[in-house]
Design an enzyme around this catalytic site. Structure first.
Site, mmCIF file in Angstrom:
data_model
loop_
_atom_site.group_PDB
_atom_site.id
_atom_site.type_symbol
_atom_site.label_atom_id
_atom_site.label_comp_id
_atom_site.label_asym_id
_atom_site.label_seq_id
_atom_site.Cartn_x
_atom_site.Cartn_y
_atom_site.Cartn_z
ATOM 1 N N GLU A 35 20.288 -13.328 -2.726
ATOM 2 C CA GLU A 35 19.149 -13.785 -1.424
ATOM 3 C C GLU A 35 18.283 -13.103 -1.190
ATOM 4 O O GLU A 35 17.382 -13.549 -0.290
ATOM 5 C CB GLU A 35 18.580 -15.311 -2.470
ATOM 6 N N ASP A 60 14.110 -2.557 12.217
ATOM 7 C CA ASP A 60 13.159 -1.797 13.323
ATOM 8 C C ASP A 60 12.856 -0.444 13.241
ATOM 9 O O ASP A 60 14.113 0.447 13.138
ATOM 10 C CB ASP A 60 13.696 -1.903 14.841
HETATM 11 C C1 GLC Z 1 9.498 -1.314 16.650
HETATM 12 C C2 GLC Z 1 8.737 -2.269 17.061
HETATM 13 C C3 GLC Z 1 8.297 -2.197 19.182
HETATM 14 C C4 GLC Z 1 9.190 -1.524 19.317
HETATM 15 C C5 GLC Z 1 9.822 -0.474 18.760
HETATM 16 C C6 GLC Z 1 11.384 0.327 19.133
HETATM 17 O O1 GLC Z 1 8.299 0.076 16.287
HETATM 18 O O2 GLC Z 1 8.037 -2.751 16.352
HETATM 19 O O3 GLC Z 1 7.834 -3.200 18.991
HETATM 20 O O4 GLC Z 1 9.091 -0.618 20.983
HETATM 21 O O5 GLC Z 1 10.487 -0.515 17.061
HETATM 22 O O6 GLC Z 1 12.757 -1.144 19.401
#
Ligand code: GLC
Length: 569
Positions: free
Chosen positions: A271, A198
């Protein structure tokens, strides 16, 4: 025959599950692992190879699970750790890989690490987050205004790139790394096949703490984005977005950290994989030492997928990838839980169904790993919320309030603007049947987000399952074609007819197979001249216009919006 030179994640079609909205097994209006387990046969029937789960961890849900309060557990509303492992085991038994979402930048403000860190200035975790005596500059959080929030216990401010309920971890502290790598190993030990990382660009901040220079507040910028219509206006707001966050994104330190994380994954069987929520190819490192994939977001950043846009995008991305290493691999997607629904975004209001099929064909025939988002296979559309109490996306509720209070907008206008910008519009529950609550949850239960009423007009799995011509069955067919056609998976990409406005034509080629792909984005029949092609014969693999059709080269005729895949010799 499987080409063993290629890794599973290069060959796979990925499918993103948004756990809250995918399938509700216990009938409480919220998706869960029981539901996901029950739908594994469905996913298998779709033909996808791998699943990406948006966060499944305990969370107070200020950001729909992207605010994690425990990295090594399962959110109780989604089930138990045992249910998770059963789900993963059953997925693996069916040949489906499972990658998880890993949120490194921030935790929830309810995470025990933060509760301890904020309790005093001298606790063992006092510098696990990013603390200041005073706000050091004018930085904004991209979700809720000023980026610094005061904590009376410490008499200090912490930094947050996202909501104030999502404090940024201090990645310069080695203890943070150790704790997080331990969580990573926890899931890898259980058999997770990798992670979607993320918001990696947000991990470090400019050490000089330089202020941004944009003459707007966050709320003003969001409103300006909503109102921008002309290319010049859009370019201006995009420049403002870049400038506002320039000192909070893509800062030094990221690549060393990604190398460390990759080394943790490589302790396993070679993997396990990482895909980064970023478009910057620099995260692929030298092609071996950072992430395996990053998303080609520029492909989806357009209102219309036109042949010219796709061609230009491919020319740029593939050239940049080849500079990194001959093994650097592309990764294409058109939708996810942060974006509008593919069907709405790339439709024109008149030929939406044909354009949705062309969108899928684009994803599945271009070079690279495709990622689909749950619900796109039945053509789910944006759901426009009509009452602020329905919103779950706190980015949007913050904006609504700021638009009314700070910008003085009429509440109806603020609601309209928030309903356009909220990510909730693409997160509503999956429509399984033409039944109350679309068969997602029992009739007398309120689903966590409203259900789009178009489930009653054929936008549901069960109706489409029975209709051979449905979008769902088109997804199944085209995924199966890709799976059975090696050059579509591993072949090189060679654009043809660089000037055509109406259609996209290209070759995908391996040592043993050459595939011609023609995607007619135009509402009329086209006569295309392939006399420059050295190949003279074409045999049909797939046509969206007719199961059987005559093919001849060099003069090829394509039906309106036809998707044509042929092997040429
Ligand atoms: C990323 C996620 C989003 C979230 C943000 C903060 O962009 O895809 O949904 O709000 O990170 O974690």
């Amino acid at each position: 025959m499987t080409d063993t030179k290629f890794k599973w994640w290069q060959r796979a079609v990925f499918y993103q599950i948004y756990p809250r909205s995918f399938a509700d097994g216990n009938g409480d209006g919220i998706g869960d692992f029981k539901g996901m387990l029950e739908k594994l046969d469905y996913l298998q029937s779709l033909g996808v190879d791998a699943l990406w789960l948006s966060p499944h961890y305990p969370s107070p849900m200020y950001d729909c699970g992207y605010d994690i309060s425990d990295y090594t557990a399962v959110a109780p509303e989604y089930g138990s750790l045992e249910e998770f492992t059963t789900f993963m085991h059953e997925a693996h038994t069916r040949g489906l890989r499972v990658i998880l979402d890993l949120v490194l930048n921030h935790t929830s403000d309810q995470h025990p690490w933060f509760l301890e860190s904020k309790s005093s200035r001298d606790n063992p975790k006092y510098d696990w987050y990013v603390w200041f005596d005073q706000p050091p500059n004018n930085w904004q959080s991209c979700f809720d205004g000023p980026a610094f929030t005061y904590v009376p216990e410490r008499g200090q401010y912490y930094y947050h790139y996202f909501m104030q309920q999502q404090p940024d971890l201090n990645w310069r502290n080695p203890q943070v790394k150790q704790a997080m790598w331990q969580a990573v190993r926890f899931w890898l030990d259980l058999g997770a096949d990798g992670f979607r990382l993320d918001a990696i660009g947000t991990l470090f901040e400019d050490p000089d703490l330089t202020s941004h220079s944009v003459p707007l507040t966050l709320a003003e910028l969001r409103l300006a984005s909503d109102r921008a219509r002309t290319p010049a206006e859009r370019e201006r707001v995009n420049r403002y977005w870049r400038e506002m966050f320039a000192h909070q994104l893509g800062q030094p330190g990221l690549h060393a950290l990604m190398k460390e994380l990759r080394a943790v994954l490589d302790e396993y069987d070679g993997e396990r994989m990482l895909v980064g929520e970023d478009e910057d190819l620099a995260y692929l490192g030298n092609g071996q030492d950072e992430l395996q994939l990053v998303f080609n977001f520029p492909l989806m950043r357009t209102d219309r997928l036109t042949p010219a846009h796709i061609r230009a995008n491919q020319a740029e991305r593939l050239a940049a990838l080849s500079e990194i290493s001959k093994n650097a691999w592309p990764c294409n997607t058109l939708g996810n839980h942060d974006s509008p629904r593919v069907y709405s975004q790339f439709g024109d209001g008149e030929h939406d169904e044909q354009l949705a099929r062309l969108s899928l064909a684009t994803l599945l025939t271009l070079k690279g790993t495709p990622f689909l988002y749950n619900g796109e296979e039945i053509g789910m559309t944006n759901t426009i919320l009509t009452d602020i109490s329905q919103f779950k996306d706190s980015m949007a509720t913050w904006y609504y309030q700021a638009a009314v209070d700070e910008l003085g907008l009429d509440p109806a206008e603020a609601l309209r603007s928030a309903a356009q910008q909220t990510r909730d519009k693409g997160r509503t529950p999956l429509q399984w049947q033409n039944a109350p609550n679309a068969g997602f949850c029992p009739a007398n239960v309120q689903p966590w987000l409203p259900i789009n009423p178009n489930f009653a007009k054929g936008v549901n799995v069960s109706d489409q399952d029975r209709d051979p011509d449905s979008l769902l069955n088109f997804y199944r067919r085209l995924i199966a074609v890709r799976r059975a056609t090696p050059a579509l998976i591993t072949g090189t990409y060679q654009p043809l007819h660089a000037q055509s406005e109406a259609y996209l034509a290209f070759l995908r080629q391996t040592a043993d197979q050459t595939i011609l792909v023609v995607l007619n984005f135009y509402e009329n029949q086209l006569e295309i001249d392939f006399s420059n092609l050295t190949h003279q014969t074409a045999s049909l693999i797939f046509s969206s216009a007719a199961a059987e059709r005559q093919l001849s080269l060099p003069a090829l005729s394509t039906a309106p919006f036809e998707i044509l895949i042929a092997e040429v010799n």
